[in-house]
Motif scaffolding. Sequence first.
Motif, PDB file in Angstrom:
ATOM      1  N   PRO A 120       7.216  59.541  27.297  1.00 29.18           N
ATOM      2  CA  PRO A 120       7.264  58.962  28.646  1.00 29.18           C
ATOM      3  C   PRO A 120       6.643  59.852  29.718  1.00 29.18           C
ATOM      4  O   PRO A 120       6.002  59.339  30.643  1.00 29.18           O
ATOM      5  CB  PRO A 120       8.759  58.741  28.910  1.00 29.18           C
ATOM      6  N   GLN A 121       6.768  61.163  29.592  1.00 28.95           N
ATOM      7  CA  GLN A 121       6.158  62.028  30.615  1.00 28.95           C
ATOM      8  C   GLN A 121       4.641  61.871  30.613  1.00 28.95           C
ATOM      9  O   GLN A 121       4.017  61.761  31.667  1.00 28.95           O
ATOM     10  CB  GLN A 121       6.545  63.501  30.391  1.00 28.95           C
ATOM     11  N   ALA A 122       4.039  61.835  29.424  1.00 32.89           N
ATOM     12  CA  ALA A 122       2.586  61.641  29.351  1.00 32.89           C
ATOM     13  C   ALA A 122       2.218  60.258  29.874  1.00 32.89           C
ATOM     14  O   ALA A 122       1.240  60.092  30.623  1.00 32.89           O
ATOM     15  CB  ALA A 122       2.104  61.830  27.909  1.00 32.89           C
ATOM     16  N   TYR A 123       3.016  59.268  29.521  1.00 30.31           N
ATOM     17  CA  TYR A 123       2.736  57.889  29.974  1.00 30.31           C
ATOM     18  C   TYR A 123       2.710  57.791  31.496  1.00 30.31           C
ATOM     19  O   TYR A 123       1.771  57.271  32.089  1.00 30.31           O
ATOM     20  CB  TYR A 123       3.763  56.921  29.378  1.00 30.31           C
ATOM     21  N   TYR A 124       3.762  58.296  32.153  1.00 26.91           N
ATOM     22  CA  TYR A 124       3.836  58.170  33.626  1.00 26.91           C
ATOM     23  C   TYR A 124       2.731  58.981  34.304  1.00 26.91           C
ATOM     24  O   TYR A 124       2.220  58.581  35.346  1.00 26.91           O
ATOM     25  CB  TYR A 124       5.206  58.620  34.140  1.00 26.91           C
TER      26      TYR A 124
END
Length: 454
Positions: A120-124
């Motif tokens: 999720p950190q990479a996604y956001y």
Amino acid sequence: MTTPDTKILLSESEMPRNWYNIVPDLPSPPPPVLHPGTLQPVGPDDLAPLFPMALIEQEVTTERYVPIPEEVLDVYRLWRPSPLFRAHRLEKALGTPAKIYYKYEGVSPAGSHKPNTAVPQAYYNAAAGIRRLTTETGAGQWGTALAFAGAQYGLDVEIWQVRASYDQKPYRKIMIETFGGTIHPSPSELTEAGRKILASDPDSPGSLGIAISEAVEVAAQHADTNYALGSVLNHVLLHQTIIGEEALLQLAKVGAKPDVIVGCTGGGSNFGGLAFPFLREKLAGTMSPIIRAVEPASCPSLTKGVYAYDFGDTAGMTPLMKMHTLGHDFIPDPIHAGGLRYHGMSPLISHIYELGLMEAVAKTQKECFDAGVTFARTEGIIPAPEPTHALAACIEEALRCKETGEEKVILTALCGHGHLDLPAYGRYLAGDMVDHELSTAAVEAAIAGLPQVG
Ligand SMILES: *Cc1c(COP(=O)(O)O)cnc(C)c1O
């Protein structure tokens, strides 16, 4: 004899669709994070040079549930839902009436729980138009997870790895480079923070605090670059609650409720991820597990640190967080559980500990490797050095049950496998492993440099 609960699985459609935020369920909120210059609570603008707005919002949200984006669920499906095992063979070897369950996070691409938040950190960040992420890594688990997550969304990932681990665990570097990441030993000559440390100690083994300073420095200097942290912060623990939410559903399938939940704590993310959904149930009165953190005796932030405002990094570039800390200058002995060598504890876990909702114990590394080897020989998984701390405490509890005859249900997170930590097992098997315990004098020296707040 039938043992239908050896491996308890969930189907893809049973995977939780929300992360759980414990803050609104606590009797009081954690103290605010402070700006190091003004000593006022930080606002979104203070954090914007390092993090995308979606993660800043998750850091401070008071919503109880945060929906997991479809794009993240898609990647989670590569290894989630993860299995919950009943440790029948370990129980039998111990001769205990206790029932031991372990949630196995080693099935992920990195071999640990870290991809639960890396993805999720990479996604956001990718969704916010960021091109590159910088980060620190200790044992290399977090760097591996972020390199994998970056590859999923087209981000470059640049990693500073604590020198002691960089030298001990060469295969992590290859794994990170295979996923497309770039890796440097820390302290490095590439940053002001690294050069300063090397000038005073050319042989510095490094620390997570130093590596964080290097990664933050580079992110702060480039508009297209953000920083990602693998533990400690609220949004990281939020993402990890998928572990506990799945475990709740899995235990319900076999009609079990935990009496004791045990987890290892470095920055607190796998522990919080497993424990928080159960703490929600405890606060709601539907179950009453004891929740116990296990930390290394050489880096005992909860059991020997002070609860005070401190920096998250060594150079003092991060905001001030109120947490159990050994001081941001503290450099722990190079024990094999590299992921547990952090001077501070998650502010949220620290607050929950202060509220008396959990307990903490410290273990030395030989006892932990004893437990790791016992576990490997019975359950067939060689644990990462970090969760051997939790296993040592599980075995201790199970042996107590053997004496009292109690049939307690013990739950733990086996948060990673140790396939890239085999040199540590080699040292242990050769009888070369030494125990480190932090003395009270060393603790006092370590916390002498805390910033003065209020
Ligand atoms: C990083 C890591 C830890 C420590 O971090 P937490 O945030 O405390 O979970 C523990 N175990 C493994 C396998 C790790 O990779």
